[in-house]
Design an enzyme around this catalytic site. Structure first.
Site, PDB file in Angstrom:
ATOM      1  N   ASP A  13     134.145  38.329  15.340  1.00  0.00           N
ATOM      2  CA  ASP A  13     135.057  37.288  15.553  1.00  0.00           C
ATOM      3  C   ASP A  13     136.463  38.160  15.715  1.00  0.00           C
ATOM      4  OD1 ASP A  13     136.113  34.606  15.295  1.00  0.00           O
ATOM      5  OD2 ASP A  13     136.890  35.181  13.422  1.00  0.00           O
ATOM      6  N   ALA A  14     137.308  37.396  16.479  1.00  0.00           N
ATOM      7  CA  ALA A  14     138.657  37.881  16.714  1.00  0.00           C
ATOM      8  C   ALA A  14     139.742  37.443  15.556  1.00  0.00           C
ATOM      9  CB  ALA A  14     138.988  37.267  17.868  1.00  0.00           C
ATOM     10  N   TYR A  15     139.828  36.047  15.438  1.00  0.00           N
ATOM     11  CA  TYR A  15     141.011  35.465  14.501  1.00  0.00           C
ATOM     12  C   TYR A  15     140.541  35.556  13.120  1.00  0.00           C
ATOM     13  CZ  TYR A  15     142.683  34.500  19.315  1.00  0.00           C
ATOM     14  OH  TYR A  15     143.485  34.792  20.507  1.00  0.00           O
ATOM     15  N   ARG A  44     146.587  26.845  10.594  1.00  0.00           N
ATOM     16  CA  ARG A  44     145.254  27.355  10.722  1.00  0.00           C
ATOM     17  C   ARG A  44     144.032  26.268  10.479  1.00  0.00           C
ATOM     18  NH1 ARG A  44     141.678  30.648  13.274  1.00  0.00           N
ATOM     19  NH2 ARG A  44     140.248  31.664  11.823  1.00  0.00           N
ATOM     20  N   SER A 120     134.550  34.965  20.257  1.00  0.00           N
ATOM     21  CA  SER A 120     135.639  34.263  19.529  1.00  0.00           C
ATOM     22  C   SER A 120     135.689  32.854  20.371  1.00  0.00           C
ATOM     23  CB  SER A 120     136.837  35.103  19.841  1.00  0.00           C
ATOM     24  OG  SER A 120     138.100  34.112  19.536  1.00  0.00           O
ATOM     25  N   ASN A 121     136.306  31.822  19.546  1.00  0.00           N
ATOM     26  CA  ASN A 121     136.734  30.490  19.831  1.00  0.00           C
ATOM     27  C   ASN A 121     137.882  30.716  20.997  1.00  0.00           C
ATOM     28  OD1 ASN A 121     134.649  28.968  18.613  1.00  0.00           O
ATOM     29  ND2 ASN A 121     135.869  28.498  16.903  1.00  0.00           N
TER      30      ASN A 121
END
Length: 223
Positions: A13-15, A44, A120-121
């Site tokens: 995942d990225a964030y 967030r 990622s989203n």
């Protein structure tokens, strides 16, 4: 992780996992005012909430739009925050800093012969900017955005992007995320999952447990 040993695929995942979601607000904390941390938390949480609600409704808009809308909501909830920082915050979010251990861990995995990817989203433009801004573009075999599916995690079709890209079964993948809900979704899908619990959150979704839990990505090097 027998399947992962065979295929050696690590997906991140990225964030919150690779990139520090609170770095943008910290960068402009003085200008924002004393409630900058509160604004960052609201930003967030609403960003994620909006993705879940949009997925449930089947009314997709890209993650950058949700990021902008969530920031506007956060400003409305923290009225003493300096709204003139809005564009600076969005520009900083577009190129979020990676956590300190990220480059070393990814280099080490790559040196072992692992294949690496992001799922990622985030929108493609967001991911491109974050990866390039941190000098990581040489490390990833694939940078996958759910934008291709017109929905968000934890919908199964988002995880399908990984197995399609690598032409593998789910149990060949080690999936890393700092988001417990994402770990639950990826576990249900069939990935080997590792929860990167950076903030020491209590466990939930106990019926969909990760195979391992670490405080940062360094733990992957000891698996």
């Amino acid at each position: 992780m027998a399947g992962n040993d065979a295929c050696s695929i690590y997906v991140f995942d990225a964030y919150g996992t690779l990139f520090d979601v609170h770095a943008a607000v910290r960068q402009h904390a003085d200008a924002l005012g004393p409630n900058s941390a509160l604004l960052s938390e609201i930003w967030r949480s609403k960003q994620l909430e909006y993705s879940w609600v949009r997925a449930l409704m089947g009314r997709y808009v890209d993650f950058w739009t949700l990021t902008e809308e969530a920031l506007d909501f956060a400003f409305s909830k923290v009225p003493d925050a300096n709204k003139s920082t809005r564009q600076d915050l969005l520009a900083a979010y577009h190129k979020l800093a990676a956590y300190g251990e990220v480059r070393m861990v990814l280099d080490s995995l790559k040196a072992r012969g692992a294949q690496l990817a992001i799922l990622s989203n985030g929108s493609p433009a967001m991911l491109e900017a974050a990866v390039a801004g941190n000098g990581l573009e040489d490390l990833f075999d694939h940078v996958l955005s759910v934008d291709a599916t017109r929905t968000f995690k934890t919908k199964s079709e988002t995880y399908d992007l990984v197995t399609t890209a690598f032409r593998c079964f789910p149990d060949a993948v080690s999936f890393q995320s700092s988001n417990r809900w994402d770990i639950a979704g990826a576990t249900a899908y069939g990935f080997n999952t590792v929860w990167i619990n950076r903030t020491g959150q209590p466990d939930e979704y106990r019926d969909l447990a990760p195979l391992a839990q670490f405080k940062d990505l360094n733990g992957l090097l000891n698996l």
